[in-house]
Design an enzyme around this catalytic site. Structure first.
Site, short mmCIF file in Angstrom:
data_model
loop_
_atom_site.label_atom_id
_atom_site.label_comp_id
_atom_site.label_asym_id
_atom_site.label_seq_id
_atom_site.Cartn_x
_atom_site.Cartn_y
_atom_site.Cartn_z
N LYS A 40 -0.93 -79.48 3.57
CA LYS A 40 -2.10 -79.38 2.69
C LYS A 40 -1.99 -80.44 1.61
O LYS A 40 -0.88 -80.70 1.11
CB LYS A 40 -2.14 -77.99 2.02
CG LYS A 40 -3.23 -77.90 0.97
CD LYS A 40 -3.33 -76.56 0.27
CE LYS A 40 -4.42 -76.65 -0.80
NZ LYS A 40 -4.64 -75.37 -1.48
N GLU B 196 -8.80 -71.02 -13.84
CA GLU B 196 -7.52 -70.70 -13.17
C GLU B 196 -6.34 -70.56 -14.12
O GLU B 196 -5.93 -71.51 -14.78
CB GLU B 196 -7.22 -71.79 -12.13
CG GLU B 196 -6.04 -71.44 -11.25
CD GLU B 196 -5.90 -72.34 -10.04
OE1 GLU B 196 -6.76 -73.23 -9.81
OE2 GLU B 196 -4.91 -72.16 -9.31
N GLU C 180 -5.43 -72.26 3.60
CA GLU C 180 -5.37 -73.15 2.43
C GLU C 180 -4.85 -72.38 1.20
O GLU C 180 -4.07 -72.91 0.42
CB GLU C 180 -6.81 -73.64 2.21
CG GLU C 180 -6.97 -74.76 1.26
CD GLU C 180 -8.47 -75.12 1.12
OE1 GLU C 180 -9.21 -75.11 2.12
OE2 GLU C 180 -8.86 -75.41 -0.02
N GLU D 138 -18.19 -79.98 -1.84
CA GLU D 138 -17.46 -79.04 -2.69
C GLU D 138 -17.11 -79.67 -4.05
O GLU D 138 -17.26 -79.03 -5.09
CB GLU D 138 -16.17 -78.59 -1.97
CG GLU D 138 -15.35 -77.61 -2.79
CD GLU D 138 -14.12 -77.10 -2.05
OE1 GLU D 138 -14.21 -76.83 -0.83
OE2 GLU D 138 -13.07 -76.99 -2.70
#
Ligand code: ISJ
Length: 325
Positions: free
Chosen positions: A70, A126, A170, A305
């Site tokens: 990733k 976050e 992911e 995105e």
């Protein structure tokens, strides 16, 4: 201690030890009078959307070849205004758009002469790490779907995200990394077995709450932040290989995808992942957005995105994304 940690932890931090600090509990409330921003003259994509798509395509090939599992690919938009941008004005505009009233503005000057006059301004959803006494918590986010104004479509997108094996895969890299990094620091660690939906005004994310009890009271919020940063939510897996690929492709990210927060003398504190933010300098603001690339990522969807993630910052500056070239 208050300020920002760059994406590359070998680079200088922008941290200060203030003589005094004021804490208020609850959301920041925007102050209309302080929220006046100059008119935007140009918005330039760097790299271009086409180049971002090419980069993602090449990264998917590198992932397929087994070199990486990733990696987070990011791009930026350079917004230029008629006049100087006040970081506080941008902060107030962003907070007015954020349902939880969350935002930050960090003077980057303590990181050295290049950072003089630059500020990092954003509203991140976050939590990298929070520490209160012996208790630590994290709420990693990874896996994204755009929101819709139509409630039925919005709910369907959320549901699809929750079932998407690509997004769950992911997401799992981030949770695995945090478990590995936190285990040696914690005597107990509770990781939610499944991610749940985490909404922001623009996107749905997958999020996993993690809670732990620290082994020793000497481990501060800053120590924990430095042990886990950068997580694969902004970096990748394997860790060093992904960071090397990011540096090679994007160059130095500066403070984007770093961490912003504070740590007090008792070691308590909170660090947020420095995303949904812009680096403000004179009459410019460079806004950043990235997304996790895994086997199966679609380059055009990845570009879309990042555009959705950039929308809130552009809206705060009075730009609709139709103006972006
Ligand atoms: C890297 C960014 O966001 C991160 C990447 C995500 C993803 O790939 O789905 C989701 C949330 C963030 O952890 C960003 O907003 O710039």
């Amino acid at each position: 201690m208050v300020g920002a940690i760059p994406f590359d932890i070998a680079a200088p931090c922008a941290l200060r030890a203030p003589l005094s600090a004021t804490f208020t509990v609850g959301p920041i409330r925007p102050n209309e009078a302080d929220a006046v921003l100059p008119t935007v003259t140009t918005v330039v994509a760097d790299p271009s959307g086409d180049e971002h798509v090419r980069r993602v395509r090449r990264l998917v090939e590198r992932i397929k070849s087994g070199e990486l599992d990733k990696v987070v690919a990011a791009r930026s938009l350079l917004v230029t205004c008629e006049d100087t941008i006040s970081p506080m004005a941008l902060l107030h505009q962003l907070v007015a758009l954020d349902h939880v009233g969350n935002g930050f503005s960090v003077d980057l000057a303590p990181a050295g002469p290049h950072w003089e006059g630059r500020a990092l301004v954003g509203a991140s959803p976050e939590v990298l790490i929070r520490r209160e006494g012996n208790e630590v918590s994290c709420w990693p986010l990874a896996g994204t779907a755009p929101r819709s104004h139509d409630p039925a479509i919005d709910a369907e997108r959320a549901d699809t995200l929750l079932q998407s094996s690509k997004n769950l895969h992911e997401h799992a890299f981030v949770v695995d990394w945090l478990r590995e990094q936190l285990s040696p620091l914690c005597e107990s660690l509770i990781v939610a077995p499944q991610p749940t939906l985490f909404p922001t005004p623009a996107v749905w994310h997958l999020g996993t709450p993690i809670r732990g009890t620290l082994r020793a009271p000497s481990i501060s919020a800053l120590d924990v932040a430095l042990a886990v940063h950068p997580t694969p939510a902004v970096g990748g897996t394997p860790h060093q290989e992904a960071l090397r690929a990011i540096r090679e492709i994007e160059g130095d990210r500066g403070f984007y995808a770093g961490a912003v927060g504070w740590c007090n003398a008792e070691g308590d504190g909170e660090w947020m992942v420095a995303i949904r933010c812009a680096e403000v300098y004179r009459n410019t603001a460079r806004a950043f957005a990235g997304g996790g690339i895994v086997d199966g990522s679609d380059p055009d969807e990845e570009l879309a995105e990042t555009s959705v993630k950039l929308r809130t910052l552009l809206a705060a500056m009075g730009v609709s994304d139709a103006t972006v070239r």
